[in-house]
Design a protein around this motif. Structure first.
Motif, PDB file in Angstrom:
ATOM      1  N   UNK A  95       1.490  -2.720  -3.027  1.00 39.63           N
ATOM      2  CA  UNK A  95       2.600  -2.017  -2.379  1.00 39.63           C
ATOM      3  C   UNK A  95       2.222  -0.583  -2.040  1.00 39.63           C
ATOM      4  N   UNK A  96       1.558   0.083  -2.980  1.00 42.49           N
ATOM      5  CA  UNK A  96       1.108   1.446  -2.717  1.00 42.49           C
ATOM      6  C   UNK A  96       0.082   1.468  -1.593  1.00 42.49           C
ATOM      7  N   UNK A  97      -0.811   0.503  -1.601  1.00 43.33           N
ATOM      8  CA  UNK A  97      -1.832   0.446  -0.556  1.00 43.33           C
ATOM      9  C   UNK A  97      -1.182   0.255   0.811  1.00 43.33           C
ATOM     10  N   UNK A  98      -0.222  -0.639   0.895  1.00 50.07           N
ATOM     11  CA  UNK A  98       0.487  -0.867   2.153  1.00 50.07           C
ATOM     12  C   UNK A  98       1.169   0.423   2.616  1.00 50.07           C
ATOM     13  N   UNK A  99       1.827   1.109   1.710  1.00 54.83           N
ATOM     14  CA  UNK A  99       2.510   2.348   2.059  1.00 54.83           C
ATOM     15  C   UNK A  99       1.518   3.413   2.526  1.00 54.83           C
ATOM     16  N   UNK A 100       0.396   3.541   1.821  1.00 55.70           N
ATOM     17  CA  UNK A 100      -0.620   4.521   2.234  1.00 55.70           C
ATOM     18  C   UNK A 100      -1.186   4.194   3.616  1.00 55.70           C
ATOM     19  N   UNK A 101      -1.385   2.913   3.901  1.00 58.94           N
ATOM     20  CA  UNK A 101      -1.910   2.519   5.209  1.00 58.94           C
ATOM     21  C   UNK A 101      -0.881   2.705   6.321  1.00 58.94           C
ATOM     22  N   UNK A 102       0.378   2.470   6.025  1.00 56.87           N
ATOM     23  CA  UNK A 102       1.431   2.606   7.034  1.00 56.87           C
ATOM     24  C   UNK A 102       1.758   4.054   7.365  1.00 56.87           C
ATOM     25  N   UNK A 103       1.656   4.929   6.381  1.00 58.94           N
ATOM     26  CA  UNK A 103       2.131   6.305   6.521  1.00 58.94           C
ATOM     27  C   UNK A 103       1.657   7.011   7.788  1.00 58.94           C
ATOM     28  N   UNK A 138      -1.612  11.372  -2.537  1.00 59.84           N
ATOM     29  CA  UNK A 138      -2.235  10.882  -1.303  1.00 59.84           C
ATOM     30  C   UNK A 138      -1.232  10.879  -0.149  1.00 59.84           C
ATOM     31  N   UNK A 139      -0.014  10.468  -0.417  1.00 57.95           N
ATOM     32  CA  UNK A 139       1.014  10.463   0.627  1.00 57.95           C
ATOM     33  C   UNK A 139       1.366  11.883   1.060  1.00 57.95           C
ATOM     34  N   UNK A 140       1.399  12.793   0.121  1.00 56.92           N
ATOM     35  CA  UNK A 140       1.782  14.172   0.433  1.00 56.92           C
ATOM     36  C   UNK A 140       0.748  14.905   1.275  1.00 56.92           C
ATOM     37  N   UNK A 141      -0.424  14.344   1.434  1.00 54.68           N
ATOM     38  CA  UNK A 141      -1.438  14.957   2.305  1.00 54.68           C
ATOM     39  C   UNK A 141      -1.039  14.871   3.776  1.00 54.68           C
ATOM     40  N   UNK A 169       7.193  14.840   2.561  1.00 56.74           N
ATOM     41  CA  UNK A 169       7.752  15.906   1.731  1.00 56.74           C
ATOM     42  C   UNK A 169       8.274  15.339   0.424  1.00 56.74           C
ATOM     43  N   UNK A 170       8.230  16.153  -0.594  1.00 56.54           N
ATOM     44  CA  UNK A 170       8.742  15.772  -1.914  1.00 56.54           C
ATOM     45  C   UNK A 170       9.998  16.591  -2.186  1.00 56.54           C
ATOM     46  N   UNK A 171      11.018  15.904  -2.666  1.00 59.31           N
ATOM     47  CA  UNK A 171      12.254  16.557  -3.070  1.00 59.31           C
ATOM     48  C   UNK A 171      12.530  16.157  -4.511  1.00 59.31           C
ATOM     49  N   UNK A 172      12.800  17.135  -5.321  1.00 63.17           N
ATOM     50  CA  UNK A 172      13.112  16.856  -6.714  1.00 63.17           C
ATOM     51  C   UNK A 172      14.626  16.744  -6.864  1.00 63.17           C
ATOM     52  N   UNK A 173      15.060  15.688  -7.495  1.00 60.90           N
ATOM     53  CA  UNK A 173      16.477  15.496  -7.770  1.00 60.90           C
ATOM     54  C   UNK A 173      16.662  15.676  -9.267  1.00 60.90           C
ATOM     55  N   UNK A 174      17.484  16.611  -9.606  1.00 60.75           N
ATOM     56  CA  UNK A 174      17.722  16.899 -11.022  1.00 60.75           C
ATOM     57  C   UNK A 174      19.180  16.612 -11.357  1.00 60.75           C
TER      58      UNK A 174
END
Length: 186
Positions: free
Chosen positions: A54-62, A94-97, A102-107
């Motif tokens: 799943x991670x590989x698919x997401x990295x390839x699609x991004x 890897x995705x954030x490259x 973008x990363x959002x922190x939810x607290x």
């Protein structure tokens, strides 16, 4: 089932790598085609539990999704060390490259926000100590705050003593309690 993947028997006759490429290609085509009509959102929940494929698919699609009108939102629990293992963090990094990721922190809620929620639910002012203990027990998680206040209210006691008498409602037990309540409502 994604029609673009073809017949399952056909997939079994092809080499494994070709199957991975076919999956990637099919998902990319489906998302690209669907986003031509109107923008799409893909929600991926609890990616800290995702498998390598799943991670590989997401990295390839991004890199390809930037051209399509597709917004991918994913949640990764990062509160404790058990859920953010090194492989998960490497995948997120890897995705954030990609410049458009973008990363959002939810607290959790702040204690003042917890007070506001509780007072709105109970339609009255509440003692600061109750808010403090509620906030401590729930980490400010609005779902847990609501469920715990509903649980107390259903018992006719919304005071700090009632909350302290329920020591078994630590977060793991609270999750089970919330799920049981929700399932019983069905």
């Amino acid at each position: 089932w994604i029609p673009e993947l073809g017949d399952e028997r056909e997939a079994q006759q092809t080499p494994k790598d070709n199957g991975s490429f076919r999956m990637f290609d099919a998902v990319l085509r489906v998302l690209s085609q669907a986003s031509k009509a109107r923008p799409r959102v893909v929600w991926l929940e609890d990616m800290h539990r995702a498998d390598d494929a799943s991670w590989q698919l997401l990295r390839l699609l991004t890199p390809h999704l930037e051209r399509a009108s597709v917004l991918v939102l994913m949640t990764v629990r990062s509160r404790d060390d058990l859920t953010v293992a090194a492989p998960v963090q490497r995948n997120v990094d890897a995705l954030l490259r990609a410049p458009f990721c973008h990363r959002f922190y939810v607290r959790g809620l702040e204690e003042t926000d917890t007070r506001e929620l509780v007072e709105k639910m109970l339609d009255r002012q509440v003692e600061p100590e109750l808010v403090h203990v509620l906030h401590e027990k729930t980490g400010g998680n609005p779902l847990f705050v609501r469920e715990l206040v509903e649980w107390l209210d259903a018992r006719g006691r919304t005071d700090v003593a009632a909350l302290r008498e329920a020591p078994d409602l630590a977060p793991p037990e609270m999750v089970r309690h919330v799920l049981r309540r929700r399932v019983m409502r069905l």
